[in-house]
Design an enzyme around this catalytic site. Structure first.
Site, PDB file in Angstrom:
ATOM      1  N   TRP A 186     -20.062 -24.110 -21.117  1.00 48.21           N
ATOM      2  CA  TRP A 186     -20.363 -22.200 -21.376  1.00 48.21           C
ATOM      3  C   TRP A 186     -21.791 -21.522 -20.972  1.00 48.21           C
ATOM      4  CZ3 TRP A 186     -24.091 -20.095 -25.007  1.00 48.21           C
ATOM      5  CH2 TRP A 186     -23.592 -18.598 -24.734  1.00 48.21           C
ATOM      6  N   GLU A 225     -15.422 -22.216 -21.019  1.00 43.49           N
ATOM      7  CA  GLU A 225     -15.523 -21.218 -21.419  1.00 43.49           C
ATOM      8  C   GLU A 225     -15.857 -20.104 -21.439  1.00 43.49           C
ATOM      9  OE1 GLU A 225     -17.656 -22.554 -25.002  1.00 43.49           O
ATOM     10  OE2 GLU A 225     -17.174 -20.502 -26.384  1.00 43.49           O
ATOM     11  N   LYS A 227     -15.708 -15.663 -22.791  1.00 42.77           N
ATOM     12  CA  LYS A 227     -16.178 -14.993 -23.543  1.00 42.77           C
ATOM     13  C   LYS A 227     -16.509 -13.361 -22.894  1.00 42.77           C
ATOM     14  CE  LYS A 227     -20.742 -14.791 -26.251  1.00 42.77           C
ATOM     15  NZ  LYS A 227     -21.521 -15.520 -27.704  1.00 42.77           N
ATOM     16  N   ASP A 258     -12.171 -19.675 -27.285  1.00 40.01           N
ATOM     17  CA  ASP A 258     -13.009 -19.465 -28.485  1.00 40.01           C
ATOM     18  C   ASP A 258     -12.540 -18.411 -29.079  1.00 40.01           C
ATOM     19  OD1 ASP A 258     -14.998 -18.599 -30.351  1.00 40.01           O
ATOM     20  OD2 ASP A 258     -16.933 -20.251 -28.867  1.00 40.01           O
ATOM     21  N   HIS A 261     -13.981 -14.610 -29.520  1.00 41.83           N
ATOM     22  CA  HIS A 261     -14.253 -14.855 -27.418  1.00 41.83           C
ATOM     23  C   HIS A 261     -14.052 -13.602 -26.776  1.00 41.83           C
ATOM     24  CE1 HIS A 261     -17.935 -18.402 -26.414  1.00 41.83           C
ATOM     25  NE2 HIS A 261     -18.141 -17.396 -27.435  1.00 41.83           N
ATOM     26  N   HIS A 285     -12.223 -23.544 -29.478  1.00 49.04           N
ATOM     27  CA  HIS A 285     -12.923 -23.656 -29.900  1.00 49.04           C
ATOM     28  C   HIS A 285     -13.209 -22.817 -31.256  1.00 49.04           C
ATOM     29  CE1 HIS A 285     -16.958 -24.555 -27.155  1.00 49.04           C
ATOM     30  NE2 HIS A 285     -16.314 -25.693 -27.654  1.00 49.04           N
ATOM     31  N   ASP A 293     -18.409 -11.873 -31.849  1.00 49.22           N
ATOM     32  CA  ASP A 293     -18.674 -13.377 -31.879  1.00 49.22           C
ATOM     33  C   ASP A 293     -19.491 -13.362 -32.936  1.00 49.22           C
ATOM     34  OD1 ASP A 293     -18.281 -15.729 -31.366  1.00 49.22           O
ATOM     35  OD2 ASP A 293     -19.278 -15.964 -30.142  1.00 49.22           O
ATOM     36  N   ASP A 295     -19.475 -16.249 -35.332  1.00 53.82           N
ATOM     37  CA  ASP A 295     -19.818 -17.794 -35.804  1.00 53.82           C
ATOM     38  C   ASP A 295     -19.850 -17.536 -36.795  1.00 53.82           C
ATOM     39  OD1 ASP A 295     -19.449 -18.779 -33.035  1.00 53.82           O
ATOM     40  OD2 ASP A 295     -21.108 -17.159 -32.192  1.00 53.82           O
ATOM     41  N   ASP A 325     -16.253 -24.283 -33.898  1.00 53.02           N
ATOM     42  CA  ASP A 325     -17.715 -23.975 -32.816  1.00 53.02           C
ATOM     43  C   ASP A 325     -18.300 -23.131 -34.325  1.00 53.02           C
ATOM     44  OD1 ASP A 325     -20.137 -22.685 -31.768  1.00 53.02           O
ATOM     45  OD2 ASP A 325     -18.526 -21.849 -29.815  1.00 53.02           O
TER      46      ASP A 325
END
Ligand SMILES: C[C@H](O)[C@H](O)[C@@H](O)C(=O)CO
Ligand code: MN
Length: 417
Positions: A186, A225, A227, A258, A261, A285, A293, A295, A325
């Protein structure tokens, strides 16, 4: 919780599931085989050991200041083992390139070697874990806003070298553990404001990837990955989903999904069946985006349930690698691992307990009310009794009893850091 109570509830659940054509014992056996790849970076807010006093860059942010983050390799290992002891099953550990055992010396990203990860390989083996790996393009003086897509050849070559070395390290890990190491790539490359050179940076990224992937390995697998955007890179991301989907399907590389993302209303679950047809395997992820995003720690919400159910419905458990993630620095970090991991497993368990044969029969017969009704009813079947039994079998705390144990670890260990 009392063992007899768990067993009693499980026996009832077994019967209830049998009535809809589901074998709960079989679901437990399948869940046992699902290994999550635990992300090392929740333990220390994505700090790593290359430059522990440096700032996190690359459009990501760990917010919060809960005391007790891991400050060195020993603490990080200790915390991960503690977290793993509350998560049923056997799991993997996902390392970033900045988490090497550098022996207190500064080792630049274009100098990393398998020897810097040897102690990780041995530690993982001793603790029955397999390793996965990530190149790290952020939090470095050369990170800027462009790395593998940078028109400056010196900078681009620096990151090409770093990523090549990361693949060699992943290969060494895979060889050592006798199981392929999944290496995720990524990069944060992007632009805060409008760019008039979208194609140029993507051409450069494509060239960099072609060069990086020219070496073929047998003991590691690559994944790329995408995004949507990063903080400070809101207008353009070089490695967008279209870019990597195209690259992955043309070059037989896994695409990493992810869950943070994408546009917030986009279904990640719906991407699984398409990717399975055009790319070799899938890396996940699992995260929880809140408005962006962010997380946040994964929970058992509709998005994660949909994703897990879709993977099971596609019969793709052996083709999907499940990494986590998220990085929440505002709560107990060991607790964050445990809550997110158990939530992910609960989602997969519910997928495994779905009365899929009956649902598919209804669909084939155009019995659409019946399909909807069973889908709804199956949401409240006693999956939690099966989950408790799974925890009991794995000798990890049943229900919320891990809370007090994590509190104890906080009092005795992390709060003293
Ligand atoms: C630290 C991770 O590599 C990072 O979170 C990356 O996977 C990502 O998702 C960036 O937003
Ligand atoms: Mn990610």
């Amino acid at each position: 919780m009392k063992e007899e109570l768990v067993k009693k509830a499980y026996d009832i659940a077994l019967e209830r599931y049998a009535a809809v054509g589901v074998d709960a014992n079989e679901a437990i056996e399948k869940l046992q085989k699902i290994s999550l790849s635990l992300h090392c970076w929740q333990a220390d807010d994505v700090t790593g050991f290359e430059n522990p006093d440096g700032q996190l860059s690359g459009g990501i942010q760990a917010t919060g200041n809960h005391p007790g983050k891991a400050r060195n390799i020993e603490e990080l290992r200790q915390d991960i083992l503690k977290a793993a002891s509350y998560i049923p099953g056997t799991h993997r550990l996902n390392l970033h390139a900045t988490y090497g055992d550098f022996g207190g010396k500064f080792v630049d990203r274009d100098e990393i070697e398998p020897k810097h990860f040897q102690s990780w390989m041995e530690w993982a083996k001793e603790n029955g874990m397999k390793l996965d790996f990530n190149s790290t393009s952020f939090s470095h003086p050369k990170s800027g806003s462009l790395t593998l897509g940078n028109p400056d050849n010196d900078i681009r070559n620096f990151w090409i070298e770093h990523t090549k070395r990361s693949r060699a390290i992943a290969e060494a890990m895979g060889q050592f553990q006798g199981d392929p190491c999944i290496m995720n790539l990524w990069i944060h490359d992007g632009s805060k404001d409008q760019t008039v050179n979208r194609l140029r940076y993507r051409e450069l990224l494509k060239q960099s990837l072609d060069e990086i992937f020219a070496t073929k390995y047998d003991n590691m697998k690559d994944c790329i990955e995408a995004k949507l955007f990063g903080i400070g890179a809101e207008s353009y991301t070089v490695g967008s989903y279209d870019f990597y989907l195209g690259y992955g399907s043309k070059n037989n590389k896994m695409v990493t999904l992810d869950t943070g993302h994408f546009h917030l209303t986009e279904s990640i679950a719906d991407k699984i069946s398409s990717l399975l047809l055009f790319t070799p395997e899938i890396m996940l992820h699992v995260s929880r985006p809140i408005r962006w995003d962010s997380d946040h720690v994964t929970i058992m919400n509709d998005d994660t349930l949909d994703l897990a159910k879709e993977i099971v419905r596609c019969g793709a458990l052996d083709k999907v690698h499940i990494g986590l993630d998220y990085f929440d620095a505002s709560i107990n970090r060991i607790g964050a691992y445990v809550v997110g991991s158990r939530a992910t497993q609960k989602c997969f368990l519910q997928g495994l307990l779905e009365p899929i044969a009956k649902l598919r029969e209804y669909e084939a017969n155009d019995q659409l009310f019946e399909r909807l009704a069973l889908l709804e009813e199956s949401k409240t079947l006693p999956w939690n009794a099966v989950w408790d039994m799974f925890c009991l079998k794995n000798n990890v705390p049943v229900g919320e009893t891990f809370i007090s144990e994590i509190q104890k670890y906080e009092q005795e260990v992390t709060s003293k850091r």
